[in-house]
Design a protein around this motif. Structure first.
Motif, mmCIF file in Angstrom:
data_model
loop_
_atom_site.group_PDB
_atom_site.id
_atom_site.type_symbol
_atom_site.label_atom_id
_atom_site.label_comp_id
_atom_site.label_asym_id
_atom_site.label_seq_id
_atom_site.Cartn_x
_atom_site.Cartn_y
_atom_site.Cartn_z
ATOM 1 N N THR A 74 0.385 -0.755 0.064
ATOM 2 C CA THR A 74 -0.083 0.129 -0.052
ATOM 3 C C THR A 74 1.098 1.342 -0.586
ATOM 4 O OG1 THR A 74 0.183 -0.380 2.328
ATOM 5 C CG2 THR A 74 -1.255 -1.209 1.497
ATOM 6 N N TRP A 217 -7.287 6.484 -5.095
ATOM 7 C CA TRP A 217 -6.859 5.119 -3.840
ATOM 8 C C TRP A 217 -6.522 4.001 -4.242
ATOM 9 C CZ3 TRP A 217 -10.698 2.281 -0.442
ATOM 10 C CH2 TRP A 217 -9.771 1.722 0.661
ATOM 11 N N THR A 221 -3.424 2.040 -4.710
ATOM 12 C CA THR A 221 -3.316 1.203 -3.761
ATOM 13 C C THR A 221 -4.447 0.338 -4.505
ATOM 14 O OG1 THR A 221 -2.590 2.881 -2.158
ATOM 15 C CG2 THR A 221 -3.102 0.834 -1.877
ATOM 16 N N ALA A 224 -5.854 -2.747 -1.861
ATOM 17 C CA ALA A 224 -7.526 -2.059 -1.327
ATOM 18 C C ALA A 224 -8.631 -2.861 -1.239
ATOM 19 C CB ALA A 224 -7.285 -0.495 -1.039
ATOM 20 N N TYR A 277 -6.185 1.782 7.344
ATOM 21 C CA TYR A 277 -5.659 0.259 7.338
ATOM 22 C C TYR A 277 -5.147 -0.221 8.683
ATOM 23 C CZ TYR A 277 -4.292 2.273 2.798
ATOM 24 O OH TYR A 277 -3.860 2.447 1.456
#
Length: 300
Positions: A74, A217, A221, A224, A277
């Motif tokens: 991440t 996002w 990443t 996720a 997270y």
């Protein structure tokens, strides 16, 4: 809030500056090195606390895999190794503490746990006001049906004195900021952002925050996606935790995607998701448990 968290490293840097001939102005090399190393220490503490939480729910192997994937898969790595002095590295530690203290207080509602929880949430709000959303975790923890809801209300009634102390601890920490504003801005409440910058509910920048090439996002990443998918497995395997995590995720997402500067300045991807997270590690872990029982192709 950041001034309080910087203080130990700043103090060490100040001693080095005074004893090595560098300018003791808060910005010379000793301060820079100390703050950088201090951020590294905070990140290690955050990982250690999160590991203690994960071991409550998962095996040592699954817990290790979760931590490795969060750190290396991440934008956590960029926000600690390169931008470790940003608030999110420190908020990751505070969120880990919130989760750990929430678990400890619900297991054994002692006064010391609620005091530390109040102080931790107070500092979290002091660092970044929108992260006050983390209070949803202890408030909703364990609620998943009508009996558990009534049980939680009963707990609050029995421990109402502790709840008053909790609120007092949060307020005392926030009072530091209010007194600072009163001294330097002549008001107990002061809005430090530009006049045009304020939340614009409800989530008008959702698509850009999640998917844009500028700062999406899930674009930068993509792992996720499996944290979000893990919410289903959390609901299936550990429902008492589901609603606290799910409600936090939705409210946090709405807040993050309602800020007009939706790209949040310099960072890899969306930096305001990093501290979350900690909480999303739980659904992520249940997803990995499910994945571990699949075939080789599915795992790949």
């Amino acid at each position: 809030g950041m001034a309080i968290l910087y203080l130990p490293a700043f103090f060490i840097g100040h001693i080095f500056a005074l004893t090595t001939g560098y300018t003791p102005d808060g910005f010379s090399l000793p301060y820079q090195v100390s703050i950088a190393m201090g951020g590294f220490v905070y990140s290690i503490i955050g990982i250690m606390i999160l590991r203690k939480v994960l071991l409550r729910f998962f095996s040592d192997i699954i817990s290790a895999i979760i931590l490795i994937l969060i750190v290396l898969g991440t934008n956590y790595f960029e926000l600690t190794a390169y931008d470790g002095a940003m608030p999110h590295n420190y908020l990751f530690v505070l969120y880990s503490l919130v989760l750990w203290l929430t678990i400890k207080w619900h297991e054994n509602p002692k006064l010391k746990f609620i005091i530390f929880l109040g102080l931790t949430i107070g500092i979290t709000i002091l660092v970044r006001f929108t992260d006050s959303v983390c209070i949803l975790i202890p408030v909703l923890w364990g609620i998943h049906d009508k009996p558990s809801f009534y049980s939680k209300i009963t707990l609050y009634r029995e421990k109402y004195r502790q709840l008053i102390i909790f609120a007092a601890c949060v307020f005392l920490v926030l009072l530091i900021q209010m007194l600072y504003w009163r001294i330097f801005a002549w008001s107990f409440f002061y809005y430090g952002y530009e006049s045009g910058e304020k939340l614009r509910l409800f989530a008008p920048y959702l698509v850009r925050v999640l998917f844009s090439f500028r700062k999406g996002w899930l674009t930068y990443t993509p792992m996720a996606i499996f944290m979000i998918a893990g919410l289903y497995f959390l609901w299936e395997k550990n429902r008492p935790l589901f609603y606290a995590i799910f409600v936090f995720f939705i409210v946090n997402l709405i807040i993050i995607t309602s800020w007009p500067t939706w790209w949040y300045g310099g960072s890899l991807g969306q930096r305001p998701f990093m501290e979350s997270y900690v909480f999303m590690a739980l659904p992520f872990g249940y997803f990995l448990q499910w994945l571990g029982r699949r075939g080789v192709i599915t795992k790949i």
